[in-house]
Motif scaffolding. Structure first.
Motif, PDB file in Angstrom:
ATOM      1  N   SER A  29       0.832  -1.193   0.000  1.00 39.99           N
ATOM      2  CA  SER A  29       0.000   0.000   0.000  1.00 39.99           C
ATOM      3  C   SER A  29       0.875   1.254   0.000  1.00 39.99           C
ATOM      4  CB  SER A  29      -0.902   0.020   1.236  1.00 39.99           C
ATOM      5  OG  SER A  29      -1.632   1.241   1.289  1.00 39.99           O
ATOM      6  N   ARG A  31      -0.813   4.280   0.376  1.00 39.50           N
ATOM      7  CA  ARG A  31      -1.660   5.280   1.004  1.00 39.50           C
ATOM      8  C   ARG A  31      -0.939   5.875   2.211  1.00 39.50           C
ATOM      9  NH1 ARG A  31      -7.202   4.472  -0.559  1.00 39.50           N
ATOM     10  NH2 ARG A  31      -7.860   5.608   1.282  1.00 39.50           N
ATOM     11  N   ARG A  58      -1.587  14.021   2.417  1.00 41.38           N
ATOM     12  CA  ARG A  58      -2.220  12.699   2.385  1.00 41.38           C
ATOM     13  C   ARG A  58      -2.491  12.271   0.950  1.00 41.38           C
ATOM     14  NH1 ARG A  58      -7.192  11.975   3.999  1.00 41.38           N
ATOM     15  NH2 ARG A  58      -7.693  14.209   3.924  1.00 41.38           N
ATOM     16  N   VAL A  59      -2.288  10.995   0.706  1.00 43.64           N
ATOM     17  CA  VAL A  59      -2.608  10.387  -0.595  1.00 43.64           C
ATOM     18  C   VAL A  59      -3.407   9.124  -0.337  1.00 43.64           C
ATOM     19  CG1 VAL A  59      -1.624   9.246  -2.624  1.00 43.64           C
ATOM     20  CG2 VAL A  59      -0.579  11.345  -1.758  1.00 43.64           C
ATOM     21  N   PRO A  60      -4.595   8.969  -0.968  1.00 42.02           N
ATOM     22  CA  PRO A  60      -5.215   9.932  -1.885  1.00 42.02           C
ATOM     23  C   PRO A  60      -5.994  11.008  -1.130  1.00 42.02           C
ATOM     24  CG  PRO A  60      -6.567   7.964  -1.742  1.00 42.02           C
ATOM     25  CD  PRO A  60      -5.356   7.700  -0.884  1.00 42.02           C
ATOM     26  N   SER A 162      -8.378  10.095  -5.400  1.00 40.42           N
ATOM     27  CA  SER A 162      -9.160   8.985  -4.847  1.00 40.42           C
ATOM     28  C   SER A 162      -8.689   7.665  -5.433  1.00 40.42           C
ATOM     29  CB  SER A 162     -10.654   9.174  -5.165  1.00 40.42           C
ATOM     30  OG  SER A 162     -10.882   9.134  -6.563  1.00 40.42           O
ATOM     31  N   ASN A 164      -7.532   3.342  -5.086  1.00 38.23           N
ATOM     32  CA  ASN A 164      -6.476   2.548  -4.466  1.00 38.23           C
ATOM     33  C   ASN A 164      -5.120   3.052  -4.935  1.00 38.23           C
ATOM     34  OD1 ASN A 164      -5.398   0.573  -2.879  1.00 38.23           O
ATOM     35  ND2 ASN A 164      -6.396  -1.143  -3.906  1.00 38.23           N
ATOM     36  N   VAL A 165      -4.173   3.168  -4.016  1.00 39.73           N
ATOM     37  CA  VAL A 165      -2.817   3.611  -4.341  1.00 39.73           C
ATOM     38  C   VAL A 165      -1.864   2.551  -3.810  1.00 39.73           C
ATOM     39  CG1 VAL A 165      -1.130   5.474  -4.136  1.00 39.73           C
ATOM     40  CG2 VAL A 165      -3.576   6.003  -4.122  1.00 39.73           C
ATOM     41  N   ARG A 166      -1.192   1.847  -4.729  1.00 38.52           N
ATOM     42  CA  ARG A 166      -0.430   0.668  -4.304  1.00 38.52           C
ATOM     43  C   ARG A 166       0.519   0.218  -5.412  1.00 38.52           C
ATOM     44  NH1 ARG A 166      -4.384  -4.521  -5.511  1.00 38.52           N
ATOM     45  NH2 ARG A 166      -5.319  -3.703  -7.429  1.00 38.52           N
TER      46      ARG A 166
END
Length: 327
Positions: A29, A31, A58-60, A162, A164-166
């Motif tokens: 992850s 995030r 912060r992300v996202p 916005s 999923n960030v991975r």
């Protein structure tokens, strides 16, 4: 009777669970807090750049909600991630969710992808899910790897907003003799134009690289060298997915095609993986060979938009597709 049904269901769950877990991808992850700075300088993609004085964001999240309300324009994000040595034989994908409006992505200082078009030929891609394959040769396994994202926002909300960030694995890494992801020469038209071409990233739709709304003919060109012990073997070019039709040339000789390059066919081939086979001796030994992929796009996205792209032996090709079917 109810107990027997319950017991049967429990056994089925216990049997199936290990199978499901076995096919779960490895995932890291991304995030959380990233380094962030408004403005635009190319050196911000560099591994050697000192970002210790940057803000954290912060992300996202919309950057308007992180202290940058009302800001429209360019900004950069940076973060680092440790990628374990055990993943060296896996195909790695960077997912960045949804970005408003345009983004350009660098891994360890090297550009690996773009979605949307920056000014002066601006085209938003705020509703496109960002997924970028990470070339294996760029990854420092067992070490920290730098991810830098250049973003342009024209109005309203901006940034990695916005989704999923991975980083995750996506099957077995193709055993390429030559990995052809990265920069190719590119020009519009049916033939290579030595006086009017640009660099383009492969894979990646050409609409996301400055050719928004272009439908028609274009040419991808790449020069490669192969050692003498390789050119005598049967080789295979994996050319990924291409929208819509294409022809493959090697040193000016037509080697194969998919779809109707002269655009008379009504069938679409944009979802088909291109695999082209070369007989022994098709490549010149220890000299530059010129690969050309000539593409016709009828509508929508165009070009070599999805990988993998590279050259391997025919034996490696068989083993690779057997491993994909098993997984």
């Amino acid at each position: 009777m109810h107990f027997i049904r319950w017991l049967g269901s429990l056994i089925l769950i216990l049997v199936m669970t290990p199978l499901c877990l076995a096919f779960e991808p490895d995932e890291m992850s991304l995030r959380g807090l990233w380094k962030f700075r408004i403005g635009d300088q190319r050196e911000w993609a560099s591994l050697d750049y000192d970002d210790s004085a940057w803000d954290k964001i912060r992300v996202p999240a919309r950057w308007e909600n992180e202290g940058f309300r009302g800001y429209d324009g360019y900004a950069w994000y940076r973060t680092s991630v440790l990628i374990d040595q055990s993943l060296a034989d896996k195909k790695m994908v960077l997912e960045l969710g949804y970005i408003d409006d345009v983004d350009e992505v660098f891994i360890n200082g090297v550009r690996v992808g773009q979605t949307g078009s920056f000014p002066p030929h601006f085209s938003t891609a705020y509703n496109a899910l960002r997924k970028y394959q990470i070339p294996a040769h760029l990854i420092r396994f067992g070490e920290e790897n730098l991810i830098a994202v250049r973003v342009y926002d024209s109005q309203l909300e901006g940034g990695i907003v916005s989704g999923n960030v991975r980083i995750y694995t996506s099957g077995v890494l193709p055993p390429f003799l030559i990995d052809l992801t990265g920069n190719w020469l590119f020009n519009k038209g049916k033939a290579f134009n030595a006086n009017n071409h640009t660099d383009i990233l492969v894979p990646g739709a050409w609409e996301n690289q400055g050719y928004n709304n272009y439908n028609g003919y274009a040419v991808y060109t790449r020069k490669i060298k192969l050692p003498a012990d390789v050119v005598g073997q049967r080789l295979v070019l994996l050319a990924g997915k291409i929208d819509d039709a294409d022809q493959l040339y090697l040193n000016g000789r037509l080697m194969g095609q998919t779809g109707d390059y002269e655009r008379w066919s009504n069938r679409d081939f944009d979802g088909d993986f291109r695999n082209y086979f070369f007989p022994p001796g098709a490549f010149k030994s220890d000299k530059e060979n010129i690969l050309e992929i000539r593409v016709y796009d009828r509508t929508g996205l165009g070009g070599i938009y999805e990988g993998p792209v590279g050259i391997m032996t025919q034996d490696q090709f068989r083993k690779y597709w057997k491993s994909k079917r098993r997984n």
